[in-house]
Design an enzyme around this catalytic site. Sequence first.
Site, PDB file in Angstrom:
ATOM      1  N   ASP A   6       0.891  -1.165   0.000  1.00 31.27           N
ATOM      2  CA  ASP A   6       0.000   0.000   0.000  1.00 31.27           C
ATOM      3  C   ASP A   6       0.926   1.212   0.000  1.00 31.27           C
ATOM      4  O   ASP A   6       1.541   1.533   1.015  1.00 31.27           O
ATOM      5  CB  ASP A   6      -0.886  -0.040   1.262  1.00 31.27           C
ATOM      6  CG  ASP A   6      -1.672   1.255   1.474  1.00 31.27           C
ATOM      7  OD1 ASP A   6      -1.606   2.147   0.614  1.00 31.27           O
ATOM      8  OD2 ASP A   6      -2.360   1.350   2.517  1.00 31.27           O
ATOM      9  N   LYS A  68       2.916  11.481  -3.407  1.00 33.17           N
ATOM     10  CA  LYS A  68       1.940  10.671  -4.145  1.00 33.17           C
ATOM     11  C   LYS A  68       0.981  11.582  -4.929  1.00 33.17           C
ATOM     12  O   LYS A  68       0.526  11.238  -6.004  1.00 33.17           O
ATOM     13  CB  LYS A  68       1.152   9.795  -3.162  1.00 33.17           C
ATOM     14  CG  LYS A  68       0.095   8.930  -3.833  1.00 33.17           C
ATOM     15  CD  LYS A  68      -0.490   7.935  -2.865  1.00 33.17           C
ATOM     16  CE  LYS A  68      -1.624   7.139  -3.452  1.00 33.17           C
ATOM     17  NZ  LYS A  68      -2.166   6.152  -2.503  1.00 33.17           N
ATOM     18  N   GLU A 145      -7.293   0.631  -4.620  1.00 35.12           N
ATOM     19  CA  GLU A 145      -7.330   0.570  -3.150  1.00 35.12           C
ATOM     20  C   GLU A 145      -8.659   0.029  -2.606  1.00 35.12           C
ATOM     21  O   GLU A 145      -8.642  -0.841  -1.733  1.00 35.12           O
ATOM     22  CB  GLU A 145      -7.006   1.941  -2.557  1.00 35.12           C
ATOM     23  CG  GLU A 145      -5.531   2.294  -2.715  1.00 35.12           C
ATOM     24  CD  GLU A 145      -5.206   3.757  -2.477  1.00 35.12           C
ATOM     25  OE1 GLU A 145      -6.083   4.501  -1.999  1.00 35.12           O
ATOM     26  OE2 GLU A 145      -4.078   4.163  -2.786  1.00 35.12           O
ATOM     27  N   ASP A 168     -13.674   5.309   2.814  1.00 33.00           N
ATOM     28  CA  ASP A 168     -12.262   5.502   3.119  1.00 33.00           C
ATOM     29  C   ASP A 168     -11.986   6.957   3.502  1.00 33.00           C
ATOM     30  O   ASP A 168     -11.969   7.835   2.640  1.00 33.00           O
ATOM     31  CB  ASP A 168     -11.455   5.085   1.864  1.00 33.00           C
ATOM     32  CG  ASP A 168      -9.957   5.234   2.047  1.00 33.00           C
ATOM     33  OD1 ASP A 168      -9.522   5.818   3.065  1.00 33.00           O
ATOM     34  OD2 ASP A 168      -9.208   4.769   1.174  1.00 33.00           O
TER      35      ASP A 168
END
Length: 569
Positions: A6, A68, A145, A168
């Site tokens: 991850d 990211k 994800e 999430d």
Amino acid sequence: MIVGIDLGTTNSLIAIWENGAPRLIPNSLGEVLTPSCVSVDEDGSILVGRAARERLQTHPQHSAANFKRMMGSDKTVYLGKRAFRPEELSALVLRSLKEDAEAALNQPVTEAVITVPAYFSDAQRKATRAAGQLAGLKVERLLNEPTAAALAYGIHLRDGESKFLVFDLGGGTFDVSVLDLFENVMEVRASAGDNYLGGEDFVSTLVDRFFETAKVPEALRSDARFMQGLSAQVEQAKRALSDSPRTVIQARDGENEYRMELDEAAFEKHCALLLARLRSPVERALRDARLPLAELDNIVLAGGATRMPIVRRMAARMFGRFPSCEINPDEVVALGAAVQAGLKMRDAALDEVVMTDVAPYSLGVSTTVRIAGDQFSHGHFDPIIERNTVIPVSRVKRYYPIQDNQKVVELQVFQGEARMASDNIKLGELEVRLPSGVEDRGVDVRFTYDVNGLLQVEATVIATREVFSLVIEGNPGLLSEQEIAQRFSALSELKIHPRDRIENRTLVARAERLYQHLRGMPREQLGREITRFETALETQDQRIIAPAAKAFREVVDYFDHQSFLLPES
Ligand code: AMP
């Protein structure tokens, strides 16, 4: 051996499939969460993880985080004098995780399943693959994800068709995905979210409330040291409320002490507006997926901020049932990646329909808003194509100049989600000349966006039909195979700080951060302790270093817990 990774914005994790179950692998500090931060040390070696995160504050010019968010762009990040691309920084995080796994498993790790957000564009996915290659990993598969989270909860073990909703809530973003698994193919039926809603917003809300309730002078808002300390206290309090019903937040500025008690009910009340914002992305995702709530087989929580009981309760109210939360929400994606790795090794991997045919960011122009009469506010971002719109797409909006006699309109093109244009990424600008003496002074601005990320901007002056245009190159940031190979060897030459010394290095980095934070006597005391420990490290003798490290850790822990509450001298 295929590992599951991850690669997160805040933290990254690595896991393997072992004896029929996924297992997380701790890093050299014994922790499963490795902060996605990179820093260059004084001797030029690379630090990844907690030590690098500590150095973000003490050595901001030599440290980086949040890269990211830049994946797929050609942004350059400087650590000292050396330039890095976002893929290279991600590669250093991946390399550190790979080394942790190799040390734990005692065998080389060469293949990986890496997770990416469902809304990642083609360019962002390619950049993630490149990061894997740069780290010396063969990327077996990029996995969405939410799909990973659903796999961790065993979606693949159910009979027939199953539908999951993944909720999430991370540090800075909120993503809702509706997944549908049918005949071994997983599809993200819809995704919706809020790019500016996450655990950090609960901290800012509490900080504001603290100023009000504890009657802290507003002037202290510009005191960076005070604000940093207060945010850390509030973050601790927020986490404490996940395990106990009440807590206290305290802060000190010189002789003045401020204090606020907080229980769950008050926390919920203060954050009511944030909690309310969770609702609309959920409704949007369900509507887009054309699914009534009752048809969902499971609701899965992911992201560290879903540990907050107030968030869980809000989710339960919204869904009319309790979401699944048996797996730690900050570990669920990595565990799911390891499940996919396990399936892959047994040749039973799940397939996915990957949605890359949506615009990953909103695209728009900077505009001026009339507040009242002749009062204007400039620089507002006005989206023309909104995030998640299916592409190719062409949209048009009409704009008018503010001044009657204005001869030129400067169209500035931005991508992003922030309200103010300057907080987004500027893509280009186009000058539009306006004729005088015409009645209709409007300009039609058309944005056309295609799968290759090419954005065409066309401005048509209504009165004359004159057209001004601009083409913005898509995916400027991708590396060719040849460039990847070149950068791979350049990156391989960088030394990563030795694993066996990282613990002490992290301790020094933490002490340096605290040192900056303190003033007066405590600062002097800590400074002396740092020098003493560095002297012990220089002996390179474990018999001296080990007891010195133990004592130094106790000192640092003491200052860390007390720093914000101690008087200055
Ligand atoms: P992630 O991006 O998934 O790592 O989520 C990070 C967010 O989760 C941060 O805002 C943290 O403050 C929050 N978080 C982590 N642990 C807890 C906890 N025990 N209680 C409340 N929030 C937490």
